[in-house]
Design a protein around this motif. Structure first.
Motif, PDB file in Angstrom:
ATOM      1  N   ASN A 147       0.818  -1.294   0.077  1.00 19.57           N
ATOM      2  CA  ASN A 147      -0.235  -0.052  -0.043  1.00 19.57           C
ATOM      3  C   ASN A 147       0.704   1.348  -0.051  1.00 19.57           C
ATOM      4  N   ASP A 148       0.461   2.067  -0.818  1.00 16.42           N
ATOM      5  CA  ASP A 148       1.396   3.452  -0.869  1.00 16.42           C
ATOM      6  C   ASP A 148       0.203   4.508  -0.650  1.00 16.42           C
ATOM      7  N   LEU A 149       0.564   5.077   0.461  1.00 14.41           N
ATOM      8  CA  LEU A 149      -0.332   5.937   1.036  1.00 14.41           C
ATOM      9  C   LEU A 149       0.041   7.607   0.704  1.00 14.41           C
ATOM     10  N   MET A 150       0.186   8.006  -0.489  1.00  9.77           N
ATOM     11  CA  MET A 150       0.398   9.138  -0.955  1.00  9.77           C
ATOM     12  C   MET A 150      -0.468  10.292  -0.855  1.00  9.77           C
ATOM     13  N   GLN A 151       0.140  11.361  -0.056  1.00  8.32           N
ATOM     14  CA  GLN A 151      -0.700  12.548   0.261  1.00  8.32           C
ATOM     15  C   GLN A 151      -1.241  13.305  -1.224  1.00  8.32           C
ATOM     16  N   THR A 152      -2.187  14.025  -0.711  1.00  4.79           N
ATOM     17  CA  THR A 152      -2.718  14.868  -2.064  1.00  4.79           C
ATOM     18  C   THR A 152      -2.159  16.391  -2.071  1.00  4.79           C
ATOM     19  N   LYS A 153      -1.464  16.781  -1.095  1.00  3.35           N
ATOM     20  CA  LYS A 153      -0.933  17.992  -0.737  1.00  3.35           C
ATOM     21  C   LYS A 153       0.548  17.911  -1.044  1.00  3.35           C
ATOM     22  N   PRO A 154       1.177  18.631  -1.877  1.00  2.64           N
ATOM     23  CA  PRO A 154       2.781  18.504  -2.190  1.00  2.64           C
ATOM     24  C   PRO A 154       3.405  18.941  -0.963  1.00  2.64           C
ATOM     25  N   VAL A 155       4.705  18.471  -0.877  1.00  2.00           N
ATOM     26  CA  VAL A 155       5.544  18.898  -0.058  1.00  2.00           C
ATOM     27  C   VAL A 155       5.808  20.406   0.197  1.00  2.00           C
ATOM     28  N   GLU A 156       5.626  20.970   1.416  1.00  2.00           N
ATOM     29  CA  GLU A 156       6.031  22.425   1.290  1.00  2.00           C
ATOM     30  C   GLU A 156       7.449  22.650   1.983  1.00  2.00           C
ATOM     31  N   PHE A 157       8.143  23.527   1.142  1.00  2.00           N
ATOM     32  CA  PHE A 157       9.649  23.731   1.648  1.00  2.00           C
ATOM     33  C   PHE A 157       9.613  25.138   2.478  1.00  2.00           C
ATOM     34  N   GLY A 158      10.943  24.795   3.085  1.00  2.00           N
ATOM     35  CA  GLY A 158      11.119  26.093   3.878  1.00  2.00           C
ATOM     36  C   GLY A 158      10.151  26.341   5.328  1.00  2.00           C
ATOM     37  N   GLU A 159       9.690  25.222   5.821  1.00  2.00           N
ATOM     38  CA  GLU A 159       9.034  25.349   7.061  1.00  2.00           C
ATOM     39  C   GLU A 159       8.852  23.910   7.670  1.00  2.00           C
ATOM     40  N   TRP A 160       8.734  24.030   8.841  1.00  2.00           N
ATOM     41  CA  TRP A 160       8.485  22.838   9.617  1.00  2.00           C
ATOM     42  C   TRP A 160       7.161  22.268   9.526  1.00  2.00           C
ATOM     43  N   THR A 161       7.169  21.076   9.379  1.00  2.00           N
ATOM     44  CA  THR A 161       5.792  20.015   9.305  1.00  2.00           C
ATOM     45  C   THR A 161       5.834  19.002  10.409  1.00  2.00           C
ATOM     46  N   HIS A 162       4.642  18.871  10.853  1.00  2.00           N
ATOM     47  CA  HIS A 162       4.640  17.776  11.983  1.00  2.00           C
ATOM     48  C   HIS A 162       4.183  16.509  11.190  1.00  2.00           C
ATOM     49  N   VAL A 163       4.896  15.469  11.722  1.00  2.00           N
ATOM     50  CA  VAL A 163       4.651  14.177  11.024  1.00  2.00           C
ATOM     51  C   VAL A 163       4.300  13.125  11.979  1.00  2.00           C
ATOM     52  N   VAL A 164       3.081  12.265  11.839  1.00  3.01           N
ATOM     53  CA  VAL A 164       2.519  11.249  13.044  1.00  3.01           C
ATOM     54  C   VAL A 164       2.408   9.852  12.331  1.00  3.01           C
ATOM     55  N   ILE A 165       3.052   8.763  12.784  1.00  5.65           N
ATOM     56  CA  ILE A 165       2.689   7.527  12.215  1.00  5.65           C
ATOM     57  C   ILE A 165       2.183   6.650  13.573  1.00  5.65           C
ATOM     58  N   THR A 166       1.170   6.211  13.459  1.00  8.19           N
ATOM     59  CA  THR A 166       0.357   5.413  14.527  1.00  8.19           C
ATOM     60  C   THR A 166       0.193   4.275  14.158  1.00  8.19           C
ATOM     61  N   MET A 167       0.536   3.107  15.019  1.00  8.00           N
ATOM     62  CA  MET A 167       0.567   1.722  14.735  1.00  8.00           C
ATOM     63  C   MET A 167      -0.152   1.051  15.770  1.00  8.00           C
ATOM     64  N   SER A 168      -0.999   0.111  15.314  1.00  8.88           N
ATOM     65  CA  SER A 168      -1.777  -0.764  16.392  1.00  8.88           C
ATOM     66  C   SER A 168      -1.589  -2.005  16.126  1.00  8.88           C
ATOM     67  N   PRO A 169      -0.838  -2.831  16.976  1.00 12.50           N
ATOM     68  CA  PRO A 169      -0.519  -4.487  16.713  1.00 12.50           C
ATOM     69  C   PRO A 169      -1.783  -5.213  16.845  1.00 12.50           C
ATOM     70  N   HIS A 170      -2.885  -4.729  17.594  1.00 13.02           N
ATOM     71  CA  HIS A 170      -4.035  -5.441  17.714  1.00 13.02           C
ATOM     72  C   HIS A 170      -5.052  -5.346  16.501  1.00 13.02           C
ATOM     73  N   THR A 171      -5.266  -4.229  15.774  1.00 10.40           N
ATOM     74  CA  THR A 171      -6.041  -4.253  14.577  1.00 10.40           C
ATOM     75  C   THR A 171      -5.250  -3.999  13.238  1.00 10.40           C
ATOM     76  N   GLY A 172      -3.864  -3.752  13.425  1.00 10.46           N
ATOM     77  CA  GLY A 172      -3.071  -3.626  12.135  1.00 10.46           C
ATOM     78  C   GLY A 172      -3.562  -2.452  11.397  1.00 10.46           C
ATOM     79  N   ARG A 173      -4.088  -1.543  12.220  1.00 14.48           N
ATOM     80  CA  ARG A 173      -4.429   0.142  11.820  1.00 14.48           C
ATOM     81  C   ARG A 173      -3.059   0.985  11.566  1.00 14.48           C
TER      82      ARG A 173
END
Length: 917
Positions: A147-173
């Motif tokens: 699965n490729d989860l590509m975002q619809t908004k392009p990468v914004e340069f010259g600023e900080w962007t917050h990134v979150v990856i959440t993983m559940s071992p019970h549901t696989g979500r």
């Protein structure tokens, strides 16, 4: 040809006019009708000035002020940055949801490829990458299995962007948030995952490497487990290549890192120029312009720092006075540029209106004051020089010259200061401060010169000298000499100087205490030239320090390089991380563990104290300041003389070793082996040896070049955790090759060395800020680096460990290389100092004292302490014949070295030993 502004008129304007007025002043004074190229350029400068503030004109594009920048293409892959969280060890999920958060700053130079790779215990991987969309636009994307989860908004340069990856071992979500956009997927393979490993940049986890690495800067990596914060790496302050998390003190290990915070203590190169003959350089701090000239050349070169441009002024008439480097001075109080010749008492002021030097006498003759230091005294318009080198002699002459009148030179010998060159000075009111240098009391080059680390003041009106303080040894981890001038800060009563340590370092010197603190990282300068000059300047208008580095060959061919550093400077300690974390368990704060540890330590300490007290009362011994766990109880059959029944104060005065032991019953573990030096080890003591993970001796696999490369990495890492500057590495090993060829050789041998080191174990070569160091992790070790570490703290068991290593023999006894000699000498001196002080403690058991004496003889074969102890012990054991042989050999070596007989008889030596014993 662009005409430079008139030095008198334009600089006067600068004191009163605005930045834009200064540019109009340049235009008015400099341009002639034919100077169309200069007209266009200065007109453009003026237009920019009209629409921008001075601070904005030269501002760099916005850059992050913190974080870790990932080095990637176009650098070579071996220079890519790699980060392993928790040292690449599995981070347990404990059946709970895990969330990884970070702030990312995309860089324009290569926004393509992997940012982060997450490896599960099942062998699956989750990748955060920048992918390519339509029209070559970059998009953030999370790859989970197929699965490729590509975002619809392009990468914004010259600023900080917050990134979150959440993983559940019970549901696989798996939930992926980049900025304000969130996508998710259910991954059946992730269900039941027990742990993950996390790598950023170039993954060094075996079988999980990628070639395409995105250029980003990352900060504030946080890992949450079950809603609780488990890790937090700020990626701001650091210790060499390691950043520790704020929660548990867990390391994030890096290779080839670019720590953004390091920029505050890093010099930036802004200019370089070659000259066919020794140049001199001067600096105008008001407009931040550098002036460069050399003998018999009809031009004056001017580099303007704010604009980043160079002007050359053709000289129409007159003679330049200097015949040697560093004899050019810009006198800001008078707005005058003066060249001078101390030997001939000759001066030449530059006339900007006539494009000429005012002197008509041509300078000739040899220069007798190389690497002197000079100041300008505004009170009587004199130039004051001290020290220097010429015709095989070091100088301690104070020479006062008067460039603007006919007064003759005044030459005063400062007897209170040893002759020297390469010292540094600054004039503060009536006091000339003189710091450091290299020379010797006799002033003769052939009589073992050494570096000085002292500070004097000289009253320039009565020539009275006051010594403020002196360090017997270098106050830095390595030797150095300072540049030719210093900057005084009256608010802090301190001096700033540029010194040669580690390739050029700014230091701060406390005038009152003599405390020295590094205020910059290395400039990475090659300091092996025949002649070199380092000049430190300060511009309050620019709020910057500047350094001019002049590197000259014997024939005079030279290169001037200019560097800048923001003011106020920050101590290097500002980038060092204080480890605050220490808890890796849910629900139990770190402070609880600290309190538990304190209680345990307190109880243990009380028990030890009570036991110690009982022993003291029963033995009725006196307290002796000796080394912990040194004195051994006698074994069966041991000579009674080896263990005294009562402890008395030593007859010899012993310097303190910062360690005190209350017991005469503590034991030195002579039979305990702390180290296994025949497996996963590089050995320096007793000779160079290398052993792989299986205990096989692979020393023969190290060719001479590989051996030298490894030795360099180890020695310089021991001296400075940063390691060895890349350019110094090239100079020491491949100075006969062109730069590109030398770099190719370095890369080839570095790759071969890495392959060999992989056989030894977890040994890595790391690159950071132009330095390379070597790191031994896990079960691997290098005896030399371990000894250097132990020398910093010889308390308790550490001393036993250190002695075990030292008893193995001298450091690299069969390696005869120029660059190794200074390291061997410094280490030998430290070893001698430690062992001699130990040997004077007569309470030590005889077999230990014998080992110390034998080790001392390896470092100093005419050491009298070692002779006295060894002969005394052998005589006491009834082995007088062997003692006489030791004495006879000593006498022969003594006469060979000293040229006369040893003045003490065998009976005197043995008698002294018995008296002291």
């Amino acid at each position: 040809m662009v005409r430079h502004h008139h030095l008198k008129n334009t600089v006067n304007h600068l004191c009163q006019q605005t930045y834009v007025n200064h540019k109009f002043s340049e235009l008015r004074h400099n341009l002639y009708p034919s100077d169309m190229k200069g007209l266009v350029r200065l007109a453009l400068i003026i237009i920019i000035c009209l629409i921008s503030s001075p601070a904005d004109v030269y501002a760099d594009p916005q850059e992050p002020l913190t974080g870790l920048r990932i080095n990637t293409y176009p650098a070579a892959q071996v220079e890519y940055t790699s980060v392993l969280l928790d040292n690449g060890e599995p981070i347990e999920l404990d059946g709970k949801e895990m969330r990884i958060e970070m702030d990312v700053w995309p860089n324009n130079d290569n926004p393509l490829g992997s940012l982060c790779r997450i490896i599960t215990d099942k062998g699956d991987n989750i990748d955060l990458v920048y992918g390519v969309g339509a029209d070559n636009v970059r998009y953030p994307m999370l790859i989970v299995g197929n699965n490729d989860l590509m975002q619809t908004k392009p990468v914004e340069f010259g600023e900080w962007t917050h990134v979150v990856i959440t993983m559940s071992p019970h549901t696989g979500r798996i939930v992926f948030t980049y900025g304000e956009e969130t996508t998710e997927v259910i991954d059946e393979e992730f269900k039941g995952t027990r742990s993950v490993r996390v790598a950023l940049g170039l993954s060094k986890i075996p079988y999980y490497t990628l070639d395409d690495i995105a250029s980003v800067t990352i900060k504030d990596i946080e890992i949450f487990r079950g809603g609780k914060t488990l890790r937090h790496w700020k990626l701001h302050q650091h210790n060499a290549n390691i950043c520790y998390d704020e929660i548990a003190g867990s390391p994030a290990y890096t290779e080839n890192p670019y720590w953004v915070i390091d920029d505050i203590v890093s010099w930036k190169k802004i200019y370089t120029r070659s000259f066919p003959y020794f140049p001199s350089i001067a600096f105008d701090p008001i407009v931040a312009s550098f002036y460069m000239a050399y003998h018999d050349n009809r031009k004056l070169y001017v580099y303007h720092v704010p604009e980043g441009v160079t002007d050359s002024i053709s000289i129409i008439d007159g003679e330049y006075a200097a015949v040697a480097p560093n004899q050019l001075m810009y006198i800001r109080q008078l707005h005058r540029l003066v060249s001078y010749n101390i030997d001939s008492d000759l001066f030449s002021e530059f006339d900007p209106c006539l494009h000429s030097w005012k002197n008509l006498t041509k300078s000739v003759g040899d220069h007798d004051y190389w690497n002197n230091t000079t100041v300008y005294n505004q009170a009587d318009s004199s130039i004051i020089s001290f020290g220097g080198y010429g015709h095989y002699r070091y100088k301690n002459l104070l020479i006062k010259s008067h460039p603007f009148d006919d007064r003759p030179q005044e030459i005063i010998t400062l007897e209170a200061i040893d002759p020297r060159y390469s010292c540094s000075s600054v004039l503060v009111d009536s006091l000339m401060y003189i710091f450091g240098g290299r020379g010797c009391p006799s002033g003769r080059q052939e009589v073992a010169p050494h570096n000085y680390y002292d500070l004097y003041t000289v009253n320039i009106y009565n020539n009275h000298v006051t010594k403020l303080w002196s360090h017997d040894t270098t106050p830095m981890p390595g030797e150095f000499v300072p540049g030719e001038n210093m900057i005084y800060d009256p608010d802090q009563n301190c001096l700033y100087a540029i010194v040669t340590y580690a390739g050029g370092t700014l230091i701060k010197i406390d005038v009152a205490t003599g405390e020295v603190e590094p205020m910059s990282l290395s400039m990475e300068l090659p300091l092996n030239a025949q002649t070199l000059y380092l000049n430190l300047y300060f511009s309050s208008a620019q709020k910057k320090f500047f350094v001019a580095y002049t590197n000259s060959d014997v024939d005079g061919k030279s290169v001037i390089s200019l560097y800048q550093l923001d003011y106020p400077p920050h101590p290097v300690s500002a980038i060092s991380q204080v480890i605050t974390g220490g808890n890796d368990s849910d629900g139990i704060p770190a402070i609880v563990w600290v309190l538990i540890g304190v209680c345990i330590a307190g109880a243990g300490g009380w028990l030890i104290y009570k036991t110690s007290l009982r022993r003291k009362l029963s033995a009725k011994t006196k307290d002796v300041t000796i080394i912990e766990e040194i004195i051994e109880t006698p074994e069966a059959g041991q000579n009674k003389h080896d263990t005294p029944a009562t402890t008395t104060a030593p007859a010899v005065s012993v310097a303190p070793l910062n360690i005190s032991v209350p017991e005469a019953s503590s034991q030195f573990q002579q039979t305990a082996e702390y180290y296994k030096l025949d497996r996963s080890c590089i050995r320096f003591f007793g000779g160079f040896r290398a052993f792989n993970k299986d205990g096989e001796d692979i020393t023969h696999l190290f060719t001479p070049t590989l051996k030298q490369l490894l030795i360099l990495l180890v020695l310089y890492t021991g001296q400075n955790p940063m390691g060895i500057p890349n350019n110094k590495l090239l100079t020491l090993l491949w100075n006969d090759k062109e730069e590109e060829a030398a770099k190719n050789n370095r890369n080839v041998y570095m790759s071969r060395l890495r392959n060999l080191l992989s056989q030894i174990g977890d040994v890595s070569i790391q690159t950071h800020k132009g330095f390379r160091n070597i790191s031994f992790e896990g079960d691997t070790m290098c005896d030399y680096l371990e000894a250097i570490r132990l020398f910093d703290n010889t308390e308790g068991e550490n001393l036993n460990r250190l002695l075990e290593l030292l008893f193995n023999g001298m450091m690299l006894p069969n390696v005869e290389l120029d660059f190794v000699d200074s390291f061997k000498s410094e280490f030998s001196n430290k070893t001698l100092d430690l062992l001699c002080r130990l040997l004077r403690h007569n309470e030590l058991p005889s077999d230990l004292r014998m080992k110390i004496a034998d080790t001392l003889f390896q470092h100093d074969f005419i050491n009298e302490d070692a002779l006295r102890v060894k002969c005394g012990i052998l005589h006491a054991q009834g082995r007088t014949g062997l003692a006489q042989t030791v004495y006879a050999t000593f006498c022969k070596e003594y006469k060979s070295l000293m040229g006369y007989d040893y003045p003490h008889s065998f009976a005197e030596v043995v008698g002294t030993a018995q008296t002291e014993g």
